[in-house]
Design an enzyme around this catalytic site. Structure first.
Site, mmCIF file in Angstrom:
data_model
loop_
_atom_site.group_PDB
_atom_site.id
_atom_site.type_symbol
_atom_site.label_atom_id
_atom_site.label_comp_id
_atom_site.label_asym_id
_atom_site.label_seq_id
_atom_site.Cartn_x
_atom_site.Cartn_y
_atom_site.Cartn_z
ATOM 1 N N ASP A 163 6.020 -9.711 2.326
ATOM 2 C CA ASP A 163 6.687 -9.693 1.025
ATOM 3 C C ASP A 163 6.889 -11.137 0.564
ATOM 4 O OD1 ASP A 163 6.856 -6.998 1.556
ATOM 5 O OD2 ASP A 163 8.981 -6.795 1.030
ATOM 6 N N LYS A 176 7.266 -5.757 -6.270
ATOM 7 C CA LYS A 176 8.615 -5.490 -5.788
ATOM 8 C C LYS A 176 9.601 -6.159 -6.729
ATOM 9 C CE LYS A 176 11.414 -6.725 -1.688
ATOM 10 N NZ LYS A 176 11.388 -7.233 -0.301
ATOM 11 N N LYS A 196 7.921 -1.295 -5.147
ATOM 12 C CA LYS A 196 9.084 -1.321 -4.244
ATOM 13 C C LYS A 196 10.309 -1.873 -4.959
ATOM 14 C CE LYS A 196 10.818 -3.502 0.031
ATOM 15 N NZ LYS A 196 10.488 -4.308 1.211
#
Lengths: 282, 288
Positions: free
Chosen positions: B125, B188, B224
């Site tokens: 991430d 995300k 996400k």
């Protein structure tokens, strides 16, 4: 031209706020003469769930206050109650009490709140102890609040029953989820206005009006409720409370044979004993 | 972006009520979609081991509850997480590229991504350089994502837009498109370090960007939301918005994740309530 009355909306009291039931339901509160006094909020199981969550969140702050400070706040409730006595007398007359009976009940309620307020910084001396042990230790027991307490208020006396059941729960630092008198909910609702203007932190007392029969099973089964005063439950409801209580070993104060309503034992019923060992000088 | 329209659509979808059997299915799906996260300066090997155990078997008393999708941790914790999740389906996600600020030289960021992949992270991430994005240096942002993706190789790359620092919904859409164009496998919302973190309107805008990107290129990109999703009720709202925007193909842990730390316990308590008919207490669930 005569003016129109501005009638009050009778709501639940959750987290220091006056809220309608999430269900949107209401039910009629009927006076002694058969007339509808008002429509009050009919709390649902989700309102009960919210009340327990809110009460749980308020335990830490309330329990960590000094007993002296909790006593001050309970005394403040008594002051405000006295100040609103005319309203309470009127509401008790509405449900069938004579003027003299109503005045007596309100007076007793104020006095009982004062009586319990005095215990807040004293009950630990009575129930705490230095225990003799066979070793070089101080062994000290001290009563601690049990946590979130459900209070099933008797149908009558609607005000005195509420004050007598609620005060001993608050004294040691518990928070309460109160099921008000179902038939006569008005005094309980007005009492929440007293609480709201008496420095009681939001969430310490949460009051639901509605059907006891409907709400009691969810209160009894709730794993995050630590004790229940079943004072206002019918025998069948009290049995249901005991059945629910086994799942997380709730303390239950039963409606029958539970002794006087003005007693320090009422306070002790909602405490747990913490014992610490401390080495003595060798 | 039409902000009023977005808010209206989100408000309308938020009123959906999911009942009983569908609710249990939704709760299980939420558990399976969680990237169970700890991103704190005080994290230890012990904390990672404990959280990983919870990730593998969220409710020790109920084997019908699935494992979560992944554990999400800081780069230095990857080796402990890899060890703790070995032989299970729980994946290891490491934040990288100098999380949470992303303010470091690109070579250092690439190096960090390469290191966590070498240590066994299954997913990375990364954070974008919001300063560069807001000052209009889109090429720098694009290029950094592209280079980190190269470093990751086949390992899944999620790109954190940190929408709380982007000023408008237009920026959110622009950053989403930029990240997807540069090779992101997932986009995300947030690091969880900035408020507001994930919100439904932002999620809707990002999901619509994913839909439009898929329409234009045929490439599926995952989503996400992370940070601030603490209750089952909130999580279910995200699932409704997801289903209404992207449809069933995206309704799997392969294409949708929740970045969360406290959400899991709330979902477990909801499942316990559905199973027993008794409202649950946090006292009966492990922390973390």
């Amino acid at each position: 031209m005569s003016r129109l009355d501005v009638r009050k909306t009778y709501k639940l009291y959750l987290g220091g706020k006056f809220l309608r039931s999430e269900s949107g339901r209401t039910y009629p509160a009927v006076g002694a003469d058969g007339n509808v006094l008002a429509r009050v909020a009919k709390g649902s199981r989700k309102d009960l769930r919210d009340a327990v969550r809110i009460a749980r969140g308020a335990v830490g702050g309330w329990a960590s206050r000094t007993g002296y400070n909790r006593g001050q706040i309970l005394y403040r409730i008594a002051e405000t109650l006295e100040d609103r006595s005319a309203t309470f007398v009127g509401q008790l007359e509405d449900i069938g009490l004579s003027n003299a009976e109503a005045i007596a009940e309100v007076g007793q309620s104020v006095d009982r709140m004062v009586w319990y307020a005095g215990w807040a910084d004293k009950f630990v001396q009575i129930y705490g102890n230095l225990n003799p042990v066979a070793g070089p230790f101080f062994n000290i027991s001290s009563p601690e609040p049990t946590g979130v307490v459900g209070v099933v208020v008797p149908e009558e006396p609607a005000l005195l029953g509420l004050v007598s059941r609620l005060a001993p729960v608050l004294v040691p630092g518990n928070t309460a989820v109160v099921l008000a008198s179902e038939a006569s909910p008005m005094p309980a609702i007005t009492f929440t206005e007293v609480l709201n203007s008496s420095d009681v932190p939001g969430g310490v007392v949460n009051v639901l009006t509605g059907s006891k029969e409907e709400l009691i099973p969810f209160l009894a089964d709730h794993m995050d409720v630590n004790a229940i005063d079943a004072g206002g439950a019918t025998p069948e409801q009290a049995e249901r409370i005991q059945q629910g209580a086994v799942h997380n070993v709730k303390r239950v104060v039963l409606p029958v044979g539970d002794g006087p309503t003005q007693s320090p034992y009422r306070i002790a019923a909602f405490t747990e004993t913490k014992t610490v060992w401390h080495p003595k000088g060798l | 972006m039409d902000e009023v329209g977005v808010l209206e659509r989100v408000a309308a979808l938020s009123t959906r009520s999911i009942k009983r059997e569908s609710k249990r299915a939704a709760l299980d799906l939420i558990v399976a979609m969680i990237d169970l996260t700890t991103l704190e300066g005080k994290d230890t090997a012990g904390k990672i081991a404990q959280m990983s155990a919870k990730a593998i078997r969220p409710d020790p008393l109920d084997s019908s509850v699935p494992s979560v999708a992944a554990v999400c941790i800081y780069p230095n914790m990857v080796k402990y997480a890899v060890q703790a999740t070995e032989g299970t389906d729980v994946r290891v996600v490491s934040v990288a590229t100098y999380f949470p600020s992303g303010l470091a030289d690109i070579d250092l960021k690439v190096e960090e991504a390469r290191r966590v992949v070498a240590e066994g992270a299954d997913e990375v991430d990364m954070v974008i350089d919001r300063g560069a994005f807001l000052s209009g240096d889109y090429f720098k942002v694009f290029d950094e994502i592209r280079r980190v993706k190269e470093a990751c190789g086949d390992v899944h790359l999620k790109v954190i837009l940190e929408t709380g620092e982007l000023a408008t919904l237009d920026d959110v859409r622009r950053a989403s498109m930029l990240a997807m164009g540069a090779g992101a496998d997932f986009i995300k919302t947030s690091t969880g370090k900035i408020q507001p973190a994930a919100t439904l309107p932002v999620a809707l805008v990002m999901l619509e960007a994913i839909r439009d990107f898929h329409d234009a290129t045929g490439v599926m990109v995952g989503m996400k939301p992370a940070g601030g999703i603490r209750t089952s009720k909130d999580a279910i709202k995200y699932l409704v918005v997801l289903n209404e925007t992207l449809g069933e193909r995206w309704m799997t842990p392969d294409w949708f994740r929740f970045g969360a730390s406290t959400l899991l316990n709330d979902v477990l308590m909801q499942i316990r309530w559905l199973e027993t008919g008794r409202y649950a207490s946090p006292d009966y669930f492990t922390q973390g």
